[in-house]
Design an enzyme around this catalytic site. Structure first.
Site, PDB file in Angstrom:
ATOM      1  N   LYS A 135      49.725  51.806  50.160  1.00 41.47           N
ATOM      2  CA  LYS A 135      48.654  51.841  49.187  1.00 41.47           C
ATOM      3  C   LYS A 135      47.990  52.619  49.585  1.00 41.47           C
ATOM      4  CE  LYS A 135      44.439  49.037  48.710  1.00 41.47           C
ATOM      5  NZ  LYS A 135      44.180  47.539  49.260  1.00 41.47           N
ATOM      6  N   SER A 148      42.746  44.314  45.302  1.00 41.55           N
ATOM      7  CA  SER A 148      42.674  45.648  45.316  1.00 41.55           C
ATOM      8  C   SER A 148      44.272  46.727  44.523  1.00 41.55           C
ATOM      9  CB  SER A 148      41.888  46.360  45.938  1.00 41.55           C
ATOM     10  OG  SER A 148      42.238  45.914  47.328  1.00 41.55           O
ATOM     11  N   SER A 208      42.932  40.647  49.095  1.00 40.29           N
ATOM     12  CA  SER A 208      43.429  42.170  48.134  1.00 40.29           C
ATOM     13  C   SER A 208      45.328  42.054  47.984  1.00 40.29           C
ATOM     14  CB  SER A 208      42.436  43.234  48.539  1.00 40.29           C
ATOM     15  OG  SER A 208      40.944  43.370  47.588  1.00 40.29           O
TER      16      SER A 208
END
EC number: 6.3.5.7
Length: 493
Positions: free
Chosen positions: A79, A159, A183
């Site tokens: 990420k 997210s 998330s």
């Protein structure tokens, strides 16, 4: 030979160790899959050379009879919130575009030390602020899933939407995520994969771009409970560079996995039967209870009375911390600098932030700055922290009656991209089941359960006592074995 991209973390690791295939063959297969899936927009930057170099190191170690790490030969997605030495790290924001750290985050370094390689940096909601992966400066991420009979692009959740999309699409066997208010768990539920947020402090936050420091926690996203257990073991551990890091030994979660829940009590929170929850979600929750009973667990009712205040409290605490954390992005030291002609320092601050931050980030900074301002601090921020303490106390009391809490992960299945942009509050409600565990700092996991009438996956959530990741993983394994969830998206990308 089998299609290596269909294998998960455990199968790749074991196959490389056994000599069934080389780590380089695995890396080449996934590099090719990533390159062919550009339409998902899951990656901001791809790093095929990093994946190959890590693979060659593993193959050389195996040939020399050396010790192989827990993630040896497994290429993963990172990420783009984790600082990676020499590779652009942006938090999906224009304000950090072009920023190349000269250091490695603790979590990513642990993964490289365990033998993993990096396929690239994954897209996300800007600064991890969002529930649909539509706030990224680098464009929306598409879920690999589609509604039956439709070509409409669907949200991969947020997210960590790039992470969930990549794992579900089989272009990465696993990925890192971060969870501030859901998330990891919400995108995992939307895309039919597993994701666990460990106890706050299990994984170091050092080198992760901060959103809300008292909530942010890194965790793994993969296709099975076993894979999450392996990867979490590689990610977790004490870090003196992070003042909130837990000084505790990391258990061998993989070795202790056990789906036999006899003697365990599973709590069903009555407050989680919320208005607006899809019937298909409620049905899968009932099905999940039956699976846990079948595994030997006793189902008990518990109460978490302050649940309805958790989301409002979260949307005060998290933006307040964000407004403080994001003050460092000023155009002076790194990232974007917008300096209008003839302007002074304050003008540069204003112009840089106006150009660099997206609308959702600006919205949360404004909320956070407001609730921290003189005259409002006690009315909002102090009250929200009191509510947070009450939410944590609710869990403490509930865990006197049960070993693990079981609930839906999200109130709905995935929704079409763009369908919720008009009303931020509706978007925020996506996290209604995920936020309470985040406020309390508890380990929580989403496991895929069923498919709804539209052909979209639904996830179920397990919440454990502090430091009891094992209990969460075991209950998740019991559901995984009984759900037999093998559905995967039909390839369109």
């Amino acid at each position: 030979m089998t299609d290596l991209t269909q294998l998960g973390v455990k199968d790749i690791r074991d196959g490389v160790r056994a000599g069934d295939f080389t780590a380089r063959e695995v890396a080449e297969s996934f590099n090719a899959a990533v390159a062919a899936a550009a339409s998902l927009n899951a990656f901001i930057v791809t790093t095929p050379d990093h994946a190959l170099a890590a693979a060659d190191k593993v193959d050389a170690a195996r040939a020399a009879g050396g010790q192989l790490g827990a993630m040896a030969g497994v290429p993963i997605g990172m990420k783009d919130l984790f600082a990676t030495n020499g590779v652009q790290t942006t938090a999906a924001s224009h304000i950090l575009e072009g920023f190349t750290p000269r250091y490695e985050s603790t979590v990513s370094q642990k993964l490289w030390d365990a033998g993993a390689g990096m396929l690239g940096k994954l897209n996300l909601d800007q600064f991890a602020m969002g529930s649909s992966n539509e706030t990224s400066y680098f464009g929306n991420v598409s879920s690999p899933w589609r509604k039956s009979g439709s070509n409409q692009p669907m949200s991969p959740g947020g997210s960590s939407g790039g992470s969930s999309s990549a794992v579900a699409a089989r272009i990465a066997p696993a990925a890192t995520g971060t969870d501030t208010g859901g998330s990891i768990r919400q995108p995992a539920a939307f895309t039919g994969i597993c994701g666990i947020k460990p106890t706050y402090g299990r994984c170091s936050r050092w080198g992760i771009v901060a959103f809300a420091s008292s909530l942010d926690q890194a965790g793994p996203m993969a296709r099975s409970v076993e894979d999450c257990a392996i990867m979490l073991g590689a990610m977790a551990g004490f870090d003196p560079k992070d003042s909130t890091s837990l000084q505790m030994d990391v258990p061998d979660w993989e070795a202790a996995l056990n789906a036999d829940l006899r003697g365990k009590k599973v709590g069903i929170p009555r407050e989680y039967r919320m208005e607006g929850t899809d019937q298909a979600i409620l049905d899968s929750w009932e099905q999940g209870k039956a699976w846990l009973k079948d595994a030997g667990a006793e189902i008990v009712d518990v109460s978490l009375p302050h649940t309805k205040y958790a989301l409002p409290a979260y949307y005060i605490v998290a933006p307040a911390e964000a407004s403080s954390n994001l003050a460092r992005y000023d155009g002076v030291r790194y990232g974007l600098r917008d300096l209008p002609d003839g302007s002074g320092l304050q003008d540069m601050y204003a112009a840089t932030r106006a150009a660099g931050f997206g609308d959702e980030v600006k919205r949360r900074i404004l909320i956070g700055t407001y609730v921290l301002s003189a005259g409002f601090y006690d009315a909002y921020y102090t009250q929200a922290q009191k509510v947070r303490a009450l939410v944590a106390r609710d869990f403490e009391r509930a865990f006197q009656e049960c070993d693990v809490i079981f609930a839906p992960t999200t109130p709905t299945a995935s929704f079409p991209l763009g369908s919720m942009n008009e009303d931020p509050l509706t978007m925020y409600l996506n996290d209604v089941f995920a936020v309470p565990a985040s406020l309390a700092g508890l380990p929580a996991m989403s496991v895929p359960a069923t498919i709804n009438a539209d052909g979209l996956p639904l996830g179920l959530q397990l919440i454990g006592r502090p430091f009891d990741e094992q209990g969460v993983l075991n209950a998740g394994l019991a559901i995984q074995q009984r759900a037999g969830f093998t559905a995967k998206p039909e390839k369109w990308w």
